[in-house]
Scaffold this motif. Structure first.
Motif, PDB file in Angstrom:
ATOM      1  N   ALA A 165       0.818  -1.224   0.000  1.00 24.68           N
ATOM      2  CA  ALA A 165       0.000   0.000   0.000  1.00 24.68           C
ATOM      3  C   ALA A 165       0.846   1.266   0.000  1.00 24.68           C
ATOM      4  O   ALA A 165       0.548   2.232  -0.722  1.00 24.68           O
ATOM      5  CB  ALA A 165      -0.940  -0.006   1.209  1.00 24.68           C
ATOM      6  N   ASP A 166       1.912   1.270   0.785  1.00 20.98           N
ATOM      7  CA  ASP A 166       2.675   2.507   0.908  1.00 20.98           C
ATOM      8  C   ASP A 166       3.596   2.768  -0.274  1.00 20.98           C
ATOM      9  O   ASP A 166       4.142   3.876  -0.392  1.00 20.98           O
ATOM     10  CB  ASP A 166       3.453   2.515   2.224  1.00 20.98           C
ATOM     11  N   ILE A 167       3.766   1.797  -1.145  1.00 21.05           N
ATOM     12  CA  ILE A 167       4.419   2.083  -2.427  1.00 21.05           C
ATOM     13  C   ILE A 167       3.535   3.048  -3.213  1.00 21.05           C
ATOM     14  O   ILE A 167       3.998   4.049  -3.763  1.00 21.05           O
ATOM     15  CB  ILE A 167       4.662   0.789  -3.230  1.00 21.05           C
ATOM     16  N   ARG A 168       2.232   2.743  -3.246  1.00 20.53           N
ATOM     17  CA  ARG A 168       1.279   3.612  -3.949  1.00 20.53           C
ATOM     18  C   ARG A 168       1.124   4.951  -3.235  1.00 20.53           C
ATOM     19  O   ARG A 168       1.074   6.008  -3.871  1.00 20.53           O
ATOM     20  CB  ARG A 168      -0.078   2.915  -4.051  1.00 20.53           C
ATOM     21  N   HIS A 169       1.037   4.906  -1.900  1.00 24.09           N
ATOM     22  CA  HIS A 169       0.836   6.143  -1.150  1.00 24.09           C
ATOM     23  C   HIS A 169       2.027   7.089  -1.320  1.00 24.09           C
ATOM     24  O   HIS A 169       1.846   8.286  -1.538  1.00 24.09           O
ATOM     25  CB  HIS A 169       0.621   5.829   0.330  1.00 24.09           C
ATOM     26  N   ALA A 170       3.226   6.534  -1.216  1.00 23.03           N
ATOM     27  CA  ALA A 170       4.417   7.368  -1.383  1.00 23.03           C
ATOM     28  C   ALA A 170       4.477   7.960  -2.790  1.00 23.03           C
ATOM     29  O   ALA A 170       4.915   9.097  -2.978  1.00 23.03           O
ATOM     30  CB  ALA A 170       5.679   6.564  -1.085  1.00 23.03           C
ATOM     31  N   ALA A 171       4.014   7.191  -3.772  1.00 21.96           N
ATOM     32  CA  ALA A 171       3.983   7.698  -5.153  1.00 21.96           C
ATOM     33  C   ALA A 171       3.040   8.891  -5.272  1.00 21.96           C
ATOM     34  O   ALA A 171       3.327   9.851  -6.008  1.00 21.96           O
ATOM     35  CB  ALA A 171       3.573   6.588  -6.109  1.00 21.96           C
ATOM     36  N   SER A 172       1.925   8.852  -4.556  1.00 22.62           N
ATOM     37  CA  SER A 172       0.989   9.983  -4.572  1.00 22.62           C
ATOM     38  C   SER A 172       1.661  11.240  -4.030  1.00 22.62           C
ATOM     39  O   SER A 172       1.559  12.326  -4.614  1.00 22.62           O
ATOM     40  CB  SER A 172      -0.245   9.666  -3.721  1.00 22.62           C
ATOM     41  N   TRP A 173       2.354  11.095  -2.903  1.00 21.35           N
ATOM     42  CA  TRP A 173       3.040  12.252  -2.306  1.00 21.35           C
ATOM     43  C   TRP A 173       4.182  12.724  -3.205  1.00 21.35           C
ATOM     44  O   TRP A 173       4.403  13.935  -3.344  1.00 21.35           O
ATOM     45  CB  TRP A 173       3.568  11.885  -0.918  1.00 21.35           C
ATOM     46  N   ARG A 174       4.902  11.790  -3.803  1.00 23.74           N
ATOM     47  CA  ARG A 174       6.017  12.158  -4.684  1.00 23.74           C
ATOM     48  C   ARG A 174       5.523  12.978  -5.870  1.00 23.74           C
ATOM     49  O   ARG A 174       6.133  13.994  -6.235  1.00 23.74           O
ATOM     50  CB  ARG A 174       6.739  10.904  -5.169  1.00 23.74           C
ATOM     51  N   ASN A 175       4.403  12.576  -6.439  1.00 27.79           N
ATOM     52  CA  ASN A 175       3.848  13.316  -7.580  1.00 27.79           C
ATOM     53  C   ASN A 175       3.503  14.751  -7.199  1.00 27.79           C
ATOM     54  O   ASN A 175       3.680  15.682  -8.001  1.00 27.79           O
ATOM     55  CB  ASN A 175       2.608  12.599  -8.123  1.00 27.79           C
ATOM     56  N   ILE A 176       3.006  14.925  -5.989  1.00 31.86           N
ATOM     57  CA  ILE A 176       2.686  16.274  -5.506  1.00 31.86           C
ATOM     58  C   ILE A 176       3.969  17.089  -5.328  1.00 31.86           C
ATOM     59  O   ILE A 176       4.053  18.242  -5.755  1.00 31.86           O
ATOM     60  CB  ILE A 176       1.912  16.193  -4.174  1.00 31.86           C
ATOM     61  N   LEU A 177       4.983  16.484  -4.719  1.00 34.54           N
ATOM     62  CA  LEU A 177       6.234  17.200  -4.457  1.00 34.54           C
ATOM     63  C   LEU A 177       6.948  17.590  -5.744  1.00 34.54           C
ATOM     64  O   LEU A 177       7.581  18.653  -5.809  1.00 34.54           O
ATOM     65  CB  LEU A 177       7.157  16.347  -3.594  1.00 34.54           C
ATOM     66  N   GLU A 178       6.864  16.730  -6.748  1.00 37.91           N
ATOM     67  CA  GLU A 178       7.534  17.024  -8.013  1.00 37.91           C
ATOM     68  C   GLU A 178       6.959  18.263  -8.697  1.00 37.91           C
ATOM     69  O   GLU A 178       7.632  18.889  -9.516  1.00 37.91           O
ATOM     70  CB  GLU A 178       7.455  15.806  -8.933  1.00 37.91           C
ATOM     71  N   LYS A 179       5.719  18.607  -8.346  1.00 32.40           N
ATOM     72  CA  LYS A 179       5.073  19.795  -8.923  1.00 32.40           C
ATOM     73  C   LYS A 179       5.033  20.960  -7.933  1.00 32.40           C
ATOM     74  O   LYS A 179       4.415  21.980  -8.208  1.00 32.40           O
ATOM     75  CB  LYS A 179       3.643  19.445  -9.354  1.00 32.40           C
ATOM     76  N   SER A 180       5.697  20.779  -6.806  1.00 30.01           N
ATOM     77  CA  SER A 180       5.573  21.754  -5.732  1.00 30.01           C
ATOM     78  C   SER A 180       6.220  23.093  -6.081  1.00 30.01           C
ATOM     79  O   SER A 180       7.267  23.161  -6.721  1.00 30.01           O
ATOM     80  CB  SER A 180       6.243  21.203  -4.461  1.00 30.01           C
ATOM     81  N   SER A 181       5.584  24.155  -5.609  1.00 35.26           N
ATOM     82  CA  SER A 181       6.148  25.500  -5.752  1.00 35.26           C
ATOM     83  C   SER A 181       6.691  26.010  -4.421  1.00 35.26           C
ATOM     84  O   SER A 181       7.185  27.134  -4.329  1.00 35.26           O
ATOM     85  CB  SER A 181       5.065  26.467  -6.255  1.00 35.26           C
ATOM     86  N   THR A 182       6.605  25.178  -3.385  1.00 40.94           N
ATOM     87  CA  THR A 182       7.107  25.560  -2.064  1.00 40.94           C
ATOM     88  C   THR A 182       8.630  25.635  -2.082  1.00 40.94           C
ATOM     89  O   THR A 182       9.288  24.865  -2.777  1.00 40.94           O
ATOM     90  CB  THR A 182       6.646  24.538  -1.004  1.00 40.94           C
TER      91      THR A 182
END
Length: 210
Positions: A165-182
């Protein structure tokens, strides 16, 4: 340096698998009493993960809400398997639910919760939390089987679920971070605090039960 690469390096450098508590687990040096104590401490985190995600989802763009809500539901569904794991170690559901954790445990959970104050900060904290969990879960499973004779569904389901499960969950967070403007440095600070809080929880277990 790419933000994901940098955070991954930080996670590896301060890997929970290098922590004395998990090293003792992998070496078969924990007692069943130590594992039982751990099951009570770590439950303080397990039960809070769905609520960690609530403010992130609330502030998320519509394009990722459905995916994150599904992940949050999975985290809620994983609470019962943890209760079953603790039960296999002799900790009743009543005892588990009424227990509030040692001071360091409570601080670790609080420190993580405080990182969920914005969409991208929360995503960063959760990525730093979930990225290593599949590897950790497999290591725990191996130790439970080899050294502690714990192979039943009740004892192992939580960890089996988290190897995937956390392979998928971490991928979700990674996708967000890759587009982050922070700001890059701000995200690195958030990741560092997330990793520190996770290690603090294991410090709590090691100090009390080893």
């Amino acid at each position: 340096m790419n933000i994901i690469k940098k955070i991954d390096e930080m996670i590896e450098e301060r890997s929970l698998l290098k922590h004395p508590f998990y090293q003792a687990w992998s070496d078969g040096k924990l007692t069943k009493e130590s594992l039982a104590g751990y099951s009570k401490e770590y439950f303080q985190l397990v039960k809070e993960v769905p609520s960690f995600m609530a403010p992130i989802i609330e502030k998320a763009p519509e394009s990722v809400v459905k995916e994150l809500v599904e992940n949050q539901q999975e985290e809620s569904d994983h609470i019962k398997p943890w209760i079953a794991f603790a039960g296999d170690l002799g900790i009743s559901e009543e005892e588990l639910l009424s227990y509030s954790g040692l001071p360091k445990t409570r601080r670790a959970v609080s420190d993580l919760n405080e990182l969920m104050d914005s969409f991208e900060n929360g995503a960063c904290a959760m990525y730093a939390f979930e990225k290593e969990i599949p590897k950790i879960s497999q290591t725990k499973l191996d130790g439970l089987s080899e050294f502690y004779g714990m192979t039943s569904d009740e004892a192992t389901e939580y960890f089996k679920l988290h190897t995937e499960a956390d392979i998928r969950h971490a991928a979700s967070w990674r996708n967000i971070l890759e587009k982050s403007s922070t700001d890059y440095d701000k995200l690195i600070e958030i990741a560092e605090k997330s990793i520190s809080a996770q290690n603090l929880l294991l410090d709590s277990c090691f100090d009390e039960y080893c």
